[in-house]
Write a protein that holds these residues in place. Sequence first.
Motif, PDB file in Angstrom:
ATOM      1  N   ASN A 153       1.013  -1.243  -0.191  1.00 24.68           N
ATOM      2  CA  ASN A 153      -0.092   0.122   0.075  1.00 24.68           C
ATOM      3  C   ASN A 153       0.785   1.477  -0.006  1.00 24.68           C
ATOM      4  O   ASN A 153       0.415   1.815  -0.761  1.00 24.68           O
ATOM      5  N   LEU A 154       1.810   1.274   1.066  1.00 25.78           N
ATOM      6  CA  LEU A 154       2.720   2.786   1.391  1.00 25.78           C
ATOM      7  C   LEU A 154       3.868   2.495   0.576  1.00 25.78           C
ATOM      8  O   LEU A 154       4.284   3.046   0.273  1.00 25.78           O
ATOM      9  N   GLY A 155       4.894   0.744   0.248  1.00 24.37           N
ATOM     10  CA  GLY A 155       5.616   0.960   0.496  1.00 24.37           C
ATOM     11  C   GLY A 155       5.900   0.432  -0.800  1.00 24.37           C
ATOM     12  O   GLY A 155       5.050   0.127  -1.373  1.00 24.37           O
ATOM     13  N   VAL A 156       7.236  -0.512  -1.019  1.00 24.91           N
ATOM     14  CA  VAL A 156       7.718  -0.860  -2.205  1.00 24.91           C
ATOM     15  C   VAL A 156       7.488  -2.353  -2.069  1.00 24.91           C
ATOM     16  O   VAL A 156       6.933  -3.311  -2.646  1.00 24.91           O
ATOM     17  N   GLY A 205       6.448  -6.635   8.443  1.00 29.46           N
ATOM     18  CA  GLY A 205       5.804  -5.213   7.243  1.00 29.46           C
ATOM     19  C   GLY A 205       6.304  -4.473   6.444  1.00 29.46           C
ATOM     20  O   GLY A 205       7.492  -5.520   5.514  1.00 29.46           O
ATOM     21  N   GLY A 206       5.808  -3.551   6.115  1.00 31.28           N
ATOM     22  CA  GLY A 206       6.620  -3.144   4.171  1.00 31.28           C
ATOM     23  C   GLY A 206       7.371  -2.435   4.191  1.00 31.28           C
ATOM     24  O   GLY A 206       7.931  -2.400   6.227  1.00 31.28           O
ATOM     25  N   SER A 207       8.103  -2.286   3.583  1.00 25.85           N
ATOM     26  CA  SER A 207       9.188  -1.218   3.943  1.00 25.85           C
ATOM     27  C   SER A 207       9.564   0.251   4.051  1.00 25.85           C
ATOM     28  O   SER A 207       8.225   0.600   4.305  1.00 25.85           O
ATOM     29  N   MET A 208      10.135   0.365   5.059  1.00 31.16           N
ATOM     30  CA  MET A 208       9.915   1.969   5.301  1.00 31.16           C
ATOM     31  C   MET A 208       9.935   3.272   4.401  1.00 31.16           C
ATOM     32  O   MET A 208      11.010   2.619   3.237  1.00 31.16           O
ATOM     33  N   ILE A 209       9.830   4.111   4.729  1.00 33.26           N
ATOM     34  CA  ILE A 209       9.070   5.154   3.416  1.00 33.26           C
ATOM     35  C   ILE A 209       9.250   6.211   4.216  1.00 33.26           C
ATOM     36  O   ILE A 209       9.586   6.104   5.176  1.00 33.26           O
ATOM     37  N   GLY A 210       9.668   7.906   2.959  1.00 31.15           N
ATOM     38  CA  GLY A 210      10.262   8.565   3.717  1.00 31.15           C
ATOM     39  C   GLY A 210      11.331   9.105   3.334  1.00 31.15           C
ATOM     40  O   GLY A 210      12.200   9.099   2.818  1.00 31.15           O
ATOM     41  N   ALA A 211      12.048  10.491   3.908  1.00 31.29           N
ATOM     42  CA  ALA A 211      12.942  10.739   3.635  1.00 31.29           C
ATOM     43  C   ALA A 211      13.670  10.373   4.297  1.00 31.29           C
ATOM     44  O   ALA A 211      14.904  10.066   3.649  1.00 31.29           O
ATOM     45  N   ALA A 212      13.501   9.389   5.786  1.00 30.78           N
ATOM     46  CA  ALA A 212      15.095   9.017   6.094  1.00 30.78           C
ATOM     47  C   ALA A 212      15.135   7.878   4.846  1.00 30.78           C
ATOM     48  O   ALA A 212      16.281   7.459   4.636  1.00 30.78           O
ATOM     49  N   ALA A 213      14.235   7.222   4.135  1.00 29.78           N
ATOM     50  CA  ALA A 213      14.679   5.887   4.064  1.00 29.78           C
ATOM     51  C   ALA A 213      14.978   6.211   2.347  1.00 29.78           C
ATOM     52  O   ALA A 213      15.783   5.343   1.955  1.00 29.78           O
ATOM     53  N   GLU A 214      15.161   7.573   2.024  1.00 31.40           N
ATOM     54  CA  GLU A 214      15.727   7.546   0.645  1.00 31.40           C
ATOM     55  C   GLU A 214      16.966   7.950   0.807  1.00 31.40           C
ATOM     56  O   GLU A 214      17.780   7.634  -0.588  1.00 31.40           O
ATOM     57  N   GLN A 215      17.404   8.155   1.432  1.00 32.35           N
ATOM     58  CA  GLN A 215      19.215   8.415   2.386  1.00 32.35           C
ATOM     59  C   GLN A 215      19.551   6.642   2.177  1.00 32.35           C
ATOM     60  O   GLN A 215      20.671   7.183   2.170  1.00 32.35           O
ATOM     61  N   ILE A 216      19.282   5.716   2.639  1.00 34.79           N
ATOM     62  CA  ILE A 216      19.725   4.574   2.985  1.00 34.79           C
ATOM     63  C   ILE A 216      19.399   3.833   2.336  1.00 34.79           C
ATOM     64  O   ILE A 216      18.390   3.768   1.016  1.00 34.79           O
ATOM     65  N   SER A 217      20.857   2.446   1.906  1.00 36.99           N
ATOM     66  CA  SER A 217      20.306   2.001   0.434  1.00 36.99           C
ATOM     67  C   SER A 217      20.182   0.211   0.748  1.00 36.99           C
ATOM     68  O   SER A 217      20.669  -0.030  -0.160  1.00 36.99           O
ATOM     69  N   ILE A 218      19.471   0.235   1.888  1.00 35.07           N
ATOM     70  CA  ILE A 218      19.623  -0.283   1.921  1.00 35.07           C
ATOM     71  C   ILE A 218      17.640  -0.783   2.295  1.00 35.07           C
ATOM     72  O   ILE A 218      16.548   0.668   2.507  1.00 35.07           O
ATOM     73  N   VAL A 219      16.430  -1.835   2.371  1.00 38.56           N
ATOM     74  CA  VAL A 219      15.216  -2.034   2.569  1.00 38.56           C
ATOM     75  C   VAL A 219      15.350  -1.912   4.382  1.00 38.56           C
ATOM     76  O   VAL A 219      15.490  -3.365   4.785  1.00 38.56           O
TER      77      VAL A 219
END
Length: 96
Positions: free
Chosen positions: A34-37, A61-75
């Motif tokens: 729904n919200l993540g990948v 749970g689904g993958s982490m989303i948001g600005a913090a999630a975009e800055q790291i290279s892992i799920v």
Amino acid sequence: MQHVEAPEVLLRGLSGVQEECVRVHELCLESRPNLGVLPSEVCVLCDLAQPTPYWTIRHVGGSMIGAAAEQISIVVRTVVESKASSNVLRYIYTTG
């Protein structure tokens, strides 16, 4: 069979423990993302190797989303495990 033996020997060397029989009955339910990948999952597991089998419910749970999630290279996914009674399958089937 030789392709299975090589990783088995490596894993046994890394863990340093004797071979152990694992018998697990697992039922997994997966929702669409729904919200993540990645979709979230609810798994019900029963450890059949124990003298008295016990059940575990695992929510991934689904993958982490948001600005913090975009800055790291892992799920990053949350995992919550809970022990359950023997009527857990009836509960899962009832709730759909």
